[in-house]
Design an enzyme around this catalytic site. Structure first.
Site, PDB file in Angstrom:
ATOM      1  N   ASP A  73       0.863  -1.175   0.000  1.00 25.31           N
ATOM      2  CA  ASP A  73       0.000   0.000   0.000  1.00 25.31           C
ATOM      3  C   ASP A  73       0.906   1.233   0.000  1.00 25.31           C
ATOM      4  OD1 ASP A  73       0.927   0.244   2.594  1.00 25.31           O
ATOM      5  OD2 ASP A  73      -1.054   0.316   3.536  1.00 25.31           O
ATOM      6  N   HIS A  74       0.323   2.402   0.237  1.00 22.47           N
ATOM      7  CA  HIS A  74       1.110   3.646   0.219  1.00 22.47           C
ATOM      8  C   HIS A  74       2.200   3.647   1.283  1.00 22.47           C
ATOM      9  CE1 HIS A  74      -2.286   4.005   2.938  1.00 22.47           C
ATOM     10  NE2 HIS A  74      -1.606   4.907   3.637  1.00 22.47           N
ATOM     11  N   CYS A  81       3.074  -3.282   4.047  1.00 23.45           N
ATOM     12  CA  CYS A  81       2.228  -2.153   4.425  1.00 23.45           C
ATOM     13  C   CYS A  81       2.884  -1.522   5.639  1.00 23.45           C
ATOM     14  CB  CYS A  81       0.772  -2.552   4.636  1.00 23.45           C
ATOM     15  SG  CYS A  81       0.416  -3.566   6.076  1.00 23.45           S
ATOM     16  N   GLY A  82       2.195  -0.629   6.329  1.00 20.89           N
ATOM     17  CA  GLY A  82       2.831   0.077   7.444  1.00 20.89           C
ATOM     18  C   GLY A  82       3.302  -0.868   8.535  1.00 20.89           C
ATOM     19  N   THR A  83       2.372  -1.678   9.054  1.00 17.83           N
ATOM     20  CA  THR A  83       2.716  -2.646  10.101  1.00 17.83           C
ATOM     21  C   THR A  83       2.979  -4.035   9.552  1.00 17.83           C
ATOM     22  OG1 THR A  83       0.403  -3.280  10.352  1.00 17.83           O
ATOM     23  CG2 THR A  83       1.206  -1.482  11.773  1.00 17.83           C
ATOM     24  N   GLY A  84       2.511  -4.293   8.347  1.00 20.53           N
ATOM     25  CA  GLY A  84       2.552  -5.641   7.783  1.00 20.53           C
ATOM     26  C   GLY A  84       1.312  -6.451   8.123  1.00 20.53           C
ATOM     27  N   GLY A  93      -2.023  -5.739   8.077  1.00 22.28           N
ATOM     28  CA  GLY A  93      -3.181  -5.679   7.174  1.00 22.28           C
ATOM     29  C   GLY A  93      -2.998  -6.563   5.951  1.00 22.28           C
ATOM     30  N   HIS A 114      10.630 -23.461   8.980  1.00 19.51           N
ATOM     31  CA  HIS A 114       9.562 -24.163   9.691  1.00 19.51           C
ATOM     32  C   HIS A 114       8.198 -24.037   9.032  1.00 19.51           C
ATOM     33  CE1 HIS A 114      11.764 -24.290  13.864  1.00 19.51           C
ATOM     34  NE2 HIS A 114      12.533 -24.701  12.855  1.00 19.51           N
ATOM     35  N   ARG A 172       9.170 -32.935  10.165  1.00 18.17           N
ATOM     36  CA  ARG A 172       7.988 -32.702  11.017  1.00 18.17           C
ATOM     37  C   ARG A 172       7.285 -31.399  10.632  1.00 18.17           C
ATOM     38  NH1 ARG A 172      12.399 -31.018  13.799  1.00 18.17           N
ATOM     39  NH2 ARG A 172      12.258 -29.163  15.116  1.00 18.17           N
ATOM     40  N   HIS A 173       8.039 -30.463  10.084  1.00 22.29           N
ATOM     41  CA  HIS A 173       7.430 -29.184   9.701  1.00 22.29           C
ATOM     42  C   HIS A 173       6.499 -29.355   8.496  1.00 22.29           C
ATOM     43  CE1 HIS A 173       9.975 -27.339  12.625  1.00 22.29           C
ATOM     44  NE2 HIS A 173      11.062 -27.812  12.035  1.00 22.29           N
ATOM     45  N   ARG A 215       3.110 -30.307   9.691  1.00 25.63           N
ATOM     46  CA  ARG A 215       2.400 -29.171  10.295  1.00 25.63           C
ATOM     47  C   ARG A 215       1.886 -28.209   9.233  1.00 25.63           C
ATOM     48  NH1 ARG A 215       7.176 -28.877  14.837  1.00 25.63           N
ATOM     49  NH2 ARG A 215       6.465 -30.694  15.989  1.00 25.63           N
TER      50      ARG A 215
HETATM   51  C1  RB5 Z   1      -1.984   2.678   6.506  1.00 21.33           C
HETATM   52  O1  RB5 Z   1      -2.051   3.883   7.211  1.00 21.33           O
HETATM   53  C2  RB5 Z   1      -1.814   1.503   7.449  1.00 21.33           C
HETATM   54  O2  RB5 Z   1      -2.971   1.317   8.197  1.00 21.33           O
HETATM   55  C3  RB5 Z   1      -1.464   0.261   6.685  1.00 21.33           C
HETATM   56  O3  RB5 Z   1      -0.295   0.475   5.964  1.00 21.33           O
HETATM   57  C4  RB5 Z   1      -1.178  -0.990   7.489  1.00 21.33           C
HETATM   58  O4  RB5 Z   1      -0.294  -0.745   8.534  1.00 21.33           O
HETATM   59  C5  RB5 Z   1      -2.361  -1.747   7.920  1.00 21.33           C
HETATM   60  O5  RB5 Z   1      -2.277  -2.832   8.512  1.00 21.33           O
END
Ligand code: RB5
Length: 142
Positions: free
Chosen positions: A8-9, A64-67, A69, A97, A131-132, A135
């Site tokens: 994303d952005h 994405c920002g946090t990964g 989403g 794994h 084993r992995h 799973r």
């Molecule tokens: C965008 O602002 C942010 O919400 C997105 O990149 C992501 O972190 C969502 O999980």
């Protein structure tokens, strides 16, 4: 090797840096986004996951920002194993794994150099099997 990539952005700048850094190594199939303009991450994570689900041997990079989403979205698809990786140890274990086929990067929480190292580790670490494998086979809903 053809590798899918999308963000994303919030992940756009890091995505572009990764493409440049590994331009000799991989043939990138860039599924967007193509600017820093605000977008909705599922609109990019779903097409990438659909491509991987069609050929689970494929590999992909998703940001994405946090990964979180894009990882949540991608993992809705059967045979997609998208692993949120914020350091090289996690990236290695995601391959060893979990036989992850998508490396997910939290672009707002790692440096570009860390992103390069994580991608490098991900692509150079084999699945351990054994084993992995048992799973991993249990991940998809029957
Ligand atoms: C965008 O602002 C942010 O919400 C997105 O990149 C992501 O972190 C969502 O999980």
């Amino acid at each position: 090797m053809k590798v899918y990539i999308a963000s994303d952005h919030a992940g756009f700048e890091t995505k572009e840096a990764i493409k440049r850094h590994f331009s000799d190594k991989f043939e990138w199939e860039d599924l967007g986004t193509h600017s820093s303009e605000s977008v909705d991450y599922p609109d990019y994570a779903h097409p990438l996951a659909e491509a991987v689900a069609k050929s689970p041997e494929a590999r992909a990079v998703l940001l994405c920002g946090t990964g979180n989403g894009v990882a949540m979205t991608a993992n809705k698809h059967a045979d997609v194993r998208a692993a949120l990786c914020w350091n090289t140890e996690i990236a290695a274990l995601a391959r060893q794994h979990n036989n992850a086929n998508v490396v997910v990067l939290p672009a707002r929480f790692i440096t570009v150099e860390e992103a390069f190292a994580i991608v490098d580790t991900f692509f150079n670490t084999p699945f351990e099997g054994g084993r992995h494998a048992r799973r991993v086979e249990k991940i998809n809903i029957p």
